[in-house]
Design an enzyme around this catalytic site. Structure first.
Site, PDB file in Angstrom:
ATOM      1  N   LYS A  45       0.731  -1.064   0.046  1.00 14.66           N
ATOM      2  CA  LYS A  45      -0.045   0.091  -0.478  1.00 14.66           C
ATOM      3  C   LYS A  45       0.774   1.198   0.119  1.00 14.66           C
ATOM      4  CE  LYS A  45      -2.335   0.967   3.736  1.00 14.66           C
ATOM      5  NZ  LYS A  45      -1.230   2.695   3.738  1.00 14.66           N
ATOM      6  N   SER A  46       0.525   2.360  -0.161  1.00  7.10           N
ATOM      7  CA  SER A  46       1.469   3.589   0.050  1.00  7.10           C
ATOM      8  C   SER A  46       1.876   4.059   1.561  1.00  7.10           C
ATOM      9  CB  SER A  46       0.667   4.770   0.024  1.00  7.10           C
ATOM     10  OG  SER A  46       0.145   4.291  -2.405  1.00  7.10           O
ATOM     11  N   ALA A  70     -12.748   5.496  -0.734  1.00  4.44           N
ATOM     12  CA  ALA A  70     -11.974   6.510  -0.334  1.00  4.44           C
ATOM     13  C   ALA A  70     -11.826   5.952   1.008  1.00  4.44           C
ATOM     14  CB  ALA A  70     -12.789   7.520  -0.736  1.00  4.44           C
ATOM     15  N   GLY A  72      -8.731   6.725   1.856  1.00  2.00           N
ATOM     16  CA  GLY A  72      -7.043   8.208   1.996  1.00  2.00           C
ATOM     17  C   GLY A  72      -6.193   7.069   2.995  1.00  2.00           C
ATOM     18  N   ASN A 126       2.709   6.928  -6.189  1.00  2.00           N
ATOM     19  CA  ASN A 126       1.635   7.403  -6.015  1.00  2.00           C
ATOM     20  C   ASN A 126       2.064   9.180  -5.959  1.00  2.00           C
ATOM     21  OD1 ASN A 126      -0.987   7.647  -5.625  1.00  2.00           O
ATOM     22  ND2 ASN A 126      -0.865   7.044  -4.048  1.00  2.00           N
ATOM     23  N   CYS A 129      -2.983   9.850  -6.044  1.00  5.59           N
ATOM     24  CA  CYS A 129      -3.980   9.131  -5.328  1.00  5.59           C
ATOM     25  C   CYS A 129      -5.569   9.997  -5.492  1.00  5.59           C
ATOM     26  CB  CYS A 129      -3.943   8.630  -4.305  1.00  5.59           C
ATOM     27  SG  CYS A 129      -5.330   8.406  -3.104  1.00  5.59           S
ATOM     28  N   LYS A 166       3.546   6.324 -10.557  1.00  6.61           N
ATOM     29  CA  LYS A 166       2.138   5.932 -10.923  1.00  6.61           C
ATOM     30  C   LYS A 166       0.606   7.465 -11.560  1.00  6.61           C
ATOM     31  CE  LYS A 166      -1.429   3.164  -9.258  1.00  6.61           C
ATOM     32  NZ  LYS A 166      -1.475   2.290  -8.084  1.00  6.61           N
ATOM     33  N   ASN A 193      -3.999   5.280 -12.044  1.00 11.14           N
ATOM     34  CA  ASN A 193      -5.027   5.155 -10.368  1.00 11.14           C
ATOM     35  C   ASN A 193      -6.167   4.335 -11.087  1.00 11.14           C
ATOM     36  OD1 ASN A 193      -4.963   5.810  -8.025  1.00 11.14           O
ATOM     37  ND2 ASN A 193      -3.402   6.318  -7.572  1.00 11.14           N
ATOM     38  N   GLY A 219     -12.615  -1.514 -11.309  1.00  6.82           N
ATOM     39  CA  GLY A 219     -13.422  -2.768 -11.745  1.00  6.82           C
ATOM     40  C   GLY A 219     -13.627  -2.958 -13.049  1.00  6.82           C
TER      41      GLY A 219
END
Lengths: 318, 272
Positions: A45-46, A70, A72, A126, A129, A166, A193, A219
């Protein structure tokens, strides 16, 4: 058909990679995604330089077409990340891609510096986001100078570790952003992203469902956007920089489509919730089956295949 | 106009049909909907504009659904103020469930608000002709939940344990289970839901007896459907929202953090 992919000298048993933000919190989940799940690589994960709180629930909602999240980008910071990475590195089952995030150009460099001693195979940055925009304004990924500055700051400390930026599908011209990053030495890109952000409203309460009101969309529905963005970045960088193609992949055919657009590796995230944690294994098997049926011997020949075919036909037409 | 069917991964709001105060701290909502849930499964309960939390299902009879909760945090305290007719959102059901065979003899060990999901299991198992020994544990008599509801089920014996001895055995419910086992009672299965240290004690007893047990484990949850990874446990990496919350005792005993620690929303460890 050979499924292994070697990118910047790092060999992936198959091209599927656990995408960042999904399942990425603990070494135990990375290991399971790689070992039992069949992921060719995993992405954390970030990670932030300091502890960062996420949003309250609801943070993730889905229909069969889309997922909005979200979360976060909650994170406990480098110390916990180092602990998890160290646990994963013992008998490392698959390459580890470290994803970092920051609120300033300077802190991107500092976060990379804090974690590079853990020896990740790649660094993924990243800059895109969409669900912390209220906190930090528009992502760096929507401005070519800002994206270039972040790349420069990370490259300054990255040494030999390849740096993947990214990118966001929301940039007016993703090609322009990619070129700016490439000029500052980016070694590759992760494209894309999440899209949007999007919003969903509950009819009776008339309230947005996500506590953050809006969330990044992933998705099956976003795959065409991913394909277009990958194709744009591949063309803009003349296929010289590898791309981790991510966005809407659920099947082997989806993965092959992203490769034809220009991806060398394939990120998978949301599909875990519909096809199970071993979706990586399933997608790899489907790619293999497709390749054998179509007489493709090496996946590498698919990478950027659409561009090559269009050139070939243009030549013939002349 | 027709709606598409309820999608389990998207909350939908509905009005609370009835609110029942179980104790000072404990509230039950009756919701006019069935999710087709099985005992042990949970749903995500949303209070628009506030928060969304996992909650075990205390009953789903095909028409109505029931959840029971302790008002311990900000969200549950806000929920406890709701009245019949107020809106809440639900999505689910999620996760694994308790399972039994017809006419089995089951021990059901319920600690605190673990009594609620255990009542769901008990009511369904009773319909399948099972014989039940229900052992409810609570701090004191006024914290006992679902006591009368359990007692109304056929072939069911209710045992009580309270920390202060204000009703039943003074001490832990697991001690009552141990006494039943040592007196020679043979159970086909033991089900348990409650504080994790209680679950560890139950799994120890079950392992010693060689009796299968099913335990309901709880971790911090966000999505509820296996995507976010917040509820994965060390070192197996299994997700308690999809591969749990109900797990076999033998599996729980392979979880290194079982009874020892859990993680918060940042993934940081906290001891029990």
């Amino acid at each position: 058909m050979k499924l292994t992919q070697t990118v910047h000298g790092v060999t992936f048993e198959n091209p599927t990679v656990l995408a960042s933000g999904i399942w990425g919190i603990t070494a135990a989940s990375w290991r399971r995604a790689a070992e039992a799940g069949g992921a060719g690589g995993i992405t954390t994960k970030s990670i932030w330089l300091h502890e960062h709180k996420g949003h309250p629930n609801p943070t993730i909602i889905s229909t069969e077409h889309w997922t909005l999240n979200a979360v976060g980008v909650p994170d406990a910071g480098p110390e916990k990340a180092r602990e998890e990475m160290a646990a994963y590195m013992i008998n490392k089952p698959a390459p580890l891609i470290l994803n970092i995030i920051a609120e300033s150009v300077e802190n991107y460099g500092k976060t990379a510096e804090a974690l590079l001693p853990m020896k990740p195979d790649f660094l993924e940055v990243n800059i895109s986001c969409p669900n912390v925009e209220d906190e930090f304004g528009k992502p760096f990924a929507c401005s070519a100078p800002a994206a270039g500055a972040v790349t420069k700051a990370v490259k300054a400390v990255a040494g030999k570790t390849p740096v993947f930026i990214k990118l966001s599908p929301n940039a007016l011209s993703i090609a322009e952003i990619a070129i700016a990053c490439a000029k500052e030495g980016a070694d590759g890109f992760t494209v894309i992203n999440t899209v949007g952000p999007g919003m969903a409203i509950d009819l009776r309460s008339r309230m947005p469902i996500l506590s953050n009101k809006v969330g990044g969309m992933s998705g099956p529905a976003i795959k065409p956007i991913a394909v277009r963005c990958i194709a744009d970045v591949y063309a803009a960088t003349e296929g010289k920089l590898p791309i981790i193609g991510t966005g809407g992949v659920h099947t082997g055919e989806d993965a092959i489509e992203l490769m034809l657009a220009g991806a060398s590796l394939i990120g998978i995230g949301t599909a875990i919730s519909t096809r199970g944690f071993d979706v990586f294994k399933k997608v790899a098997a489907e790619m293999q089956e497709w390749g054998e049926r179509e007489g493709v011997e090496d996946l590498e020949e698919l990478v950027g295949g659409m561009h090559e075919e269009m050139r070939r036909r243009a030549v013939i037409a002349k | 106009m027709k709606s598409i069917p309820l999608q389990s991964r998207l909350p939908r709001t509905l009005r609370i049909a009835q609110v029942r105060k179980e104790t000072d701290m404990v509230t039950t909502f009756m919701l006019p909907i069935s999710l087709g849930s099985l005992p042990g499964q949970f749903l995500m309960l949303w209070l628009p504009g506030r928060d969304e939390i996992p909650m075990s299902i205390a009953l789903d009879d095909g028409e109505n659904l029931q959840v029971t909760f302790f008002a311990v945090g900000d969200m549950t305290q806000a929920l406890a103020k709701l009245k019949a007719g107020d809106l809440v959102g639900i999505r689910g059901p999620f996760g694994t469930s308790y399972a039994w065979e017809k006419k089995q003899h089951l021990a059901l060990v319920a600690g605190g608000y673990g009594a609620a999901p255990m009542f769901f299991a008990a009511s369904k198992a009773a319909q399948d002709g099972c014989t039940l020994d229900v052992i409810i544990g609570a701090r004191s008599r006024e914290h006992l939940l679902y006591q009368q509801s359990f007692a109304s089920l056929p072939r069911t014996t209710v045992h009580i344990a309270t920390d202060d001895g204000s009703e039943g055995h003074k001490g832990y419910n697991v001690t009552v289970l141990a006494e039943l086992l040592s007196s020679g009672v043979k159970f086909d299965q033991i089900f348990a839901c409650g504080p994790e240290r209680m679950l560890v004690a139950v799994s120890d007893l079950a392992a010693k007896e060689g009796t299968k047990c099913l335990l309901s484990l709880e971790r911090y949850m966000k999505c509820g459907y296996g995507l976010c990874g917040n509820c994965t446990v060390d070192p197996l990496g299994i997700r308690l929202c999809t591969e749990g919350p109900v797990v076999e005792g033998s599996l729980a005993r392979q979880i290194a953090e079982f009874g020892k620690y859990h993680r918060d929303e940042l993934g940081r460890k906290h001891p029990f």
